[in-house]
Design a protein around this motif. Sequence first.
Motif, PDB file in Angstrom:
ATOM      1  N   ALA A 185       0.926  -1.266  -0.282  1.00 48.77           N
ATOM      2  CA  ALA A 185       0.106  -0.217  -0.125  1.00 48.77           C
ATOM      3  C   ALA A 185       1.027   1.089   0.003  1.00 48.77           C
ATOM      4  O   ALA A 185       1.034   2.101   1.038  1.00 48.77           O
ATOM      5  N   ALA A 186       1.624   1.514  -1.008  1.00 50.54           N
ATOM      6  CA  ALA A 186       2.662   2.684  -1.199  1.00 50.54           C
ATOM      7  C   ALA A 186       2.909   2.652  -2.824  1.00 50.54           C
ATOM      8  O   ALA A 186       2.491   1.616  -3.449  1.00 50.54           O
ATOM      9  N   HIS A 187       3.776   3.452  -2.767  1.00 52.86           N
ATOM     10  CA  HIS A 187       4.289   3.665  -4.572  1.00 52.86           C
ATOM     11  C   HIS A 187       4.717   2.403  -4.968  1.00 52.86           C
ATOM     12  O   HIS A 187       5.672   1.902  -4.076  1.00 52.86           O
ATOM     13  N   PRO A 188       4.450   1.967  -6.248  1.00 52.41           N
ATOM     14  CA  PRO A 188       5.009   0.752  -6.659  1.00 52.41           C
ATOM     15  C   PRO A 188       6.411   0.625  -6.973  1.00 52.41           C
ATOM     16  O   PRO A 188       7.077  -0.409  -7.265  1.00 52.41           O
ATOM     17  N   MET A 189       6.968   1.940  -7.080  1.00 52.72           N
ATOM     18  CA  MET A 189       8.394   2.052  -7.878  1.00 52.72           C
ATOM     19  C   MET A 189       9.383   0.931  -7.231  1.00 52.72           C
ATOM     20  O   MET A 189      10.080   0.275  -8.303  1.00 52.72           O
TER      21      MET A 189
END
Length: 571
Positions: free
Chosen positions: A517-521
Amino acid sequence: TPGHPEHGITPGIETTTGPLGQGVGNAVGFAIAEAHLAAVFNGGGHKPVEHYTYFIASDGDIMEGVSHEASSLAGHLRLGKLIGFYDNNHITIEGDTDLAFDEDVGARYEAYGWHVQHVDDGNDLEALDRAIGEAKAATDRPSLVVVRTHIAFGSPNKVDTPEAHGSPLGEDEIRLTKQALGWPSAEPFFVPEDALAEWRKCRDRGAELEAEWRGRYEAFQAARPDRAKELERRNRGELPAGWDAGIPSFPPGKPVATRNASEKVLNAIAARLPELMGGAADLAPSTKTLIKDAGDFAAGNYAGRNMHFGIREHGMGTVLNGMALHGGILPYGATFLIFSDYMRPPIRLASLMERQVIYVFTHDSIGLGEDGPTHQPIEMLALLRAIPHLTVLRPADANETAEAWRVAIAHHHGPVALALSRQNLAVFDRSTLGAASGVAKGAYILSEAKGGKPEVILLASGSEVEIVLAAQDKLAARELPARVVSVPSLELFAREPESYRNEVLPPSIRRRVAVEAAHPMPWYRWVGDQGEVIGLTRFGASAPYERIYRELGFTPDAVVARVERLLGRES
Ligand SMILES: Cc1ncc(C[n+]2csc(CCOP(=O)(O)OP(=O)(O)O)c2C)c(N)n1
Ligand SMILES: [Mg+2]
């Protein structure tokens, strides 16, 4: 020699500075460490820890907010052995400081509770010497000496100009400067005999002082051999035997927020690891970072181990670095993960210096609920993971949290950030699942595919691991065997040998779905070109966490749907 002073590269450099203001906070951290160790180890007529911390700060250092935070804290803590010199030359890069700065710095430091003196001429050595004497005599407050200086002093054409900050004077101006100062030779690096003789006296004086100190230290060793051994152990940064013997294990059943598990683990470790000392930026009750019965580090009680940094994250970060650099202390600092942004510069410097500092970052996702998007970290994990030498750990349950602390305490090269949940998380039943000790490897098989060879690998960290575990069951019911890999730390996993990485993520299984649940980068390397990431590229929202998770697609059903699409098995 690096362009800016770098610890560990040039002898005698005690901290890496360059980002202005950091050095001031580091100095405050040094002084805190000294005060604490003195309170713990001095006594019975012995003072094995007794030194001053000096810093020199420029206009830029004094302007930067981080020095304000750290100096305010130092004043509050009444750190009497901290002595700073403000190199008040009225010049910064763009020109005269009048361009942007005309406050009364001395008055500001007085308001912080510092002892403040003014020296009108930076070349007046007697006045400086007197000021140092007065500063030392002010034992109940830190001291600032505001010293009026002139950049490029002696240079007829460059004195008091911003050009003198960054560009060399040039051959002609050097000659003119030497003439103006009455230097006896124009030869580069020429040092007159009498100056050399004077400097060489420093060696003898230093040797004398050191011998004197050794005598005192040996008396301490003879009188208190156990305390001396303990101080030496702490200064070496060596862990005591059995430091981890009290780390609890958590039974499955009742869900536990990882921040709550962390509190238990921190306290269990702190009971056997006296060098563990730290606190929060006014969020100890939320980050669960208080060491019970260890007292507050405060003026009048420097033996206390609980720091109250106030709402000063940036200051906290830079003070932690000073404490770590001093030695004898293993410092930690806590705040919400979102506010790691407020302390990124010192996190970066701790990483660059490879110092051991532990950050406890709780409320680590949109799962914090009604506080809403200002408090819900999206990009923070990616940003932290992008810092070289920083290790980020996001444990999935209480037992992974215990292992994460074990890793953090034993990790001596660079800082460690723990990302912990506010919300309760299932405590996995390890009798049927992979052992939590897998945390040390960064990623491990938590649950092998059910009903055959895995067709897909589900990766997740932290609070999303229980979601992929539930998805695994649902997929099994649809005859889609999925392996679940818990990934508490991408950095640790990346450091594992290829053979282990291939065991966990076999190159032949290219269908992979990572859920965080965070940026996928950070995940694309690990899912590869036939994998997918369920992450967030939008800000969060204010609602109970179950609802946000549902609305933003972090549910077992959403994972199942994504896997089916990936495998072309949509019904
Ligand atoms: C945080 C940060 N911002 C900007 C800079 C770029 N910078 C380097 S020195 C400087 C100012 C120089 O003035 P001062 O601090 O008074 O030092 P002096 O030249 O007088 O020695 C600036 C803005 C920096 N090093 N750190
Ligand atoms: Mg200046």
